[in-house]
Each structure stands twice: as structure tokens, then as C-alpha cells.
Design an enzyme around this catalytic site. Sequence first.
Site: not given
Ligand code: TYM
Length: 353
Positions: A211, A208, A116
Site C-alpha cells: 500500500k 512486496k 516501518k
Molecule cells: P495488512 O492490512 O497489512 O494486510 C492484510 C493481509 O494482506 C496480506 N498481504 C499480502 N499477501 C500477499 N502478498 C502481498 N504483497 C501482501 N500484502 C499484504 C497480509 O499478509 C495480511 O494477511 N498485521 C495484519 C493485520 C492484522 C491481523 C491480526 C492479521 C491485525 N491483527 C490478527 C491476522 C490476525 C496485516 O498485515 O494487515
Amino acid sequence: MVAFKELVFSGVQPTGNLHLGNYLGAIKRFVEMQARPAQCLYCVVDLHAITLWQDPEALRGQIREVTAAFLAAGIDPRTSIVFNQSQVPQHAELAWIFNCVARLGWLNRMTQFKDKAGKDRENASVGLYDYPVLMAADILAYRATHVPVGEDQKQHLELTRDIAQKFNTDFGSSIAAHGHGEAFFPVTEPLIGGPAARVMSLRDGSKKMSKSDASDNSRINLTDDADLIAQKVRKAKTDPDALPSETEGLKGRPEADNLVGIFAALSETTREAVLAEYGGAQFSAFKGALVDLAVEKLAPINAEMKRLTADPGHIDAVLADGAARAEAIAAPTLDAVKDIVGFVRRGPRLAAV
Ligand code: TYM
């Protein structure tokens, strides 16, 4: 071994463009977790979102949109706790204490920060660097035992486990002296799995689905209507061969593997079962079936999200109720952590003044 009560926690960032990867890798699985005999907490992680600059007005809308997606997908806010992170102050508070437990070397190894921050690392926010520590605080403020996430979060969850273990060790005698036995924090179990743990870009099977991809054709957004979904699936990159009959035949064919994985996750089956039905089919036929399936599963979510976002007052009430219930769990955890660490805190007598 201390036995911790099963509790599920996960979070999603309100950074716009929720996509099929977020749905299949995370939100759909959050819904399924509700069948377990455990309290589930699902958090819109707005503190995490601002590690990259967000337009304030857009951010408010995005927080409500992720909440709407949770509800539209089937999360029940009466049994699960749905809330946004910034309304529960214990997340940031515990993150500070964990900043003093986590080691610089651990954070230096985080690959997501490197991705990032890119080349201009000196200009990245301190929050972006500290992102995984706040994530550990999210999870451990509730002493969560299970965390459903996509595969890209594996390293962050390993860090959460390291922080929990180091806290338990560093403060071992204080933990015991305060009557918490030998471990205050559980060593959380990541739940990563299923056919869509890593959904890939529709334009490039080695990247991957994300967004932040510049091409909107690389992803299916939860806000896309049926026509747009059909268009994106039909345009998805493939190779010239027919589908194989066994998963072995998907090796070295990332785009085919991805579409089969998406099909399996949407229809709640396995890659093997999908290939048993479509092995030998050309992509044109398979894509047609995938369009029908994706529209059947996603259109109702899309419609319900629209209905819910039209009533922000209702969404805000759900978030306020969730935040109060979340805080009722997190506040006693923080009180105990403060006692363990050796802080002097307001007791009930002073609090009443
Ligand atoms: P975020 O918003 O980037 O993603 C949210 C969830 O979506 C999953 N994800 C995917 N799964 C499969 N294929 C993909 N291409 C893909 N892109 C995203 C992510 O693995 C995630 O589960 N850091 C976390 C947010 C967070 C969190 C936490 C999660 C903050 N605190 C505590 C669990 C526990 C995140 O990636 O958000």
C-alpha cells in the site's frame, strides 16, 4: 493436549489502497475458509491502523471500504462475523495483559517494525512497536485456532504462539485451578500458502506489493477499473525471454515468477498448470491473457464495492452486528483471563446494581 474448537480469525488494516496482494494473499482465502465447519471472524483492524498517523475523516471511509471489500469478495456477514476492532474493547484490554507476558527481546526482533520505523526509530509511535502484541490479543481473545494471512505476517504469528505458550506456562496452576485444564490459549496455526502468499510489486519483482509504495503502477488496487488494470499489467516489468514450461525455469526471474503466481491464484490453479498452458509464450501474449483474467475476476468485486460504499448506513449496521457477536465470544475469554491472572472483578451480583 487440550482440544480447542476450530475458529478462524484474521484482520486487515484500513490504511487505504487495498491491493491484489491483500486480495489474493488474504481476503480471497478468508472467503474460502467459510466452507470449513468453523466460526470465522474477519476484523477491520482500526486500532492497528493508527500506529501510523491517519486522517480521521479518511480513516472512517477506509474502515467502510475494507468492510465493503470483505462483503464484495464474498464474505457472508450472517455466517461469518465481520466487525471493526475498536468496537470490541477486549482487544485492547487483552493486549495490555499480553504486554506483561511478551518480552522486550521478542519485540526487538520484529522485522516489520524495523521496516516501518525506518531510520527514525526514536520518532516511531509506541503503538507501532507494540503492534504484534495487539495482533496476538486479536487472535487469542477468540482463542482462534487458524489464521489465514500472507507470508509477511509469519513472524507476527510466531510471536502470537510464543505469547500463548508463555501465558499457559506462567499461569499453569491457576489455569488448572480455574477448571481450564492444562492450557487456556491454543497455539494458533498460521495458514500461509497458495501461489500468492507473497505478491510482488509489478515494477520490481524483489519488492512486496504494498500500500505504501510511492508508485501506483507497482500495484493493482481493488478500486482500479478495467482500463487501469489493463494498463498496469501491460506496463508490468518483465524480462525478454519466453515463459518456461516448468517452475524450475522461473528461478532467478522474479517478475515472471510473480505474474505466473498471480495468474495461478486468480484462476485457482498452480504455477505448474499455468506453465503447462503458457510455457513458450511471449510475455505480450501472456499479459493479454492475464488482463482478461484479472478484469473478469476483479471487475465484479470493484462494482460491488462501489455499490456498498454508497450506503454507509448498511455497512455500519453490518459492523455493529458483527461487533456485538464478536464481543459475546471475547467477553467470557477476558473474564476467564482476569480470574486466571488474579484480578478481582465484578461478579453478576455487583453488575446488577
Ligand atoms: P495488512 O492490512 O497489512 O494486510 C492484510 C493481509 O494482506 C496480506 N498481504 C499480502 N499477501 C500477499 N502478498 C502481498 N504483497 C501482501 N500484502 C499484504 C497480509 O499478509 C495480511 O494477511 N498485521 C495484519 C493485520 C492484522 C491481523 C491480526 C492479521 C491485525 N491483527 C490478527 C491476522 C490476525 C496485516 O498485515 O494487515
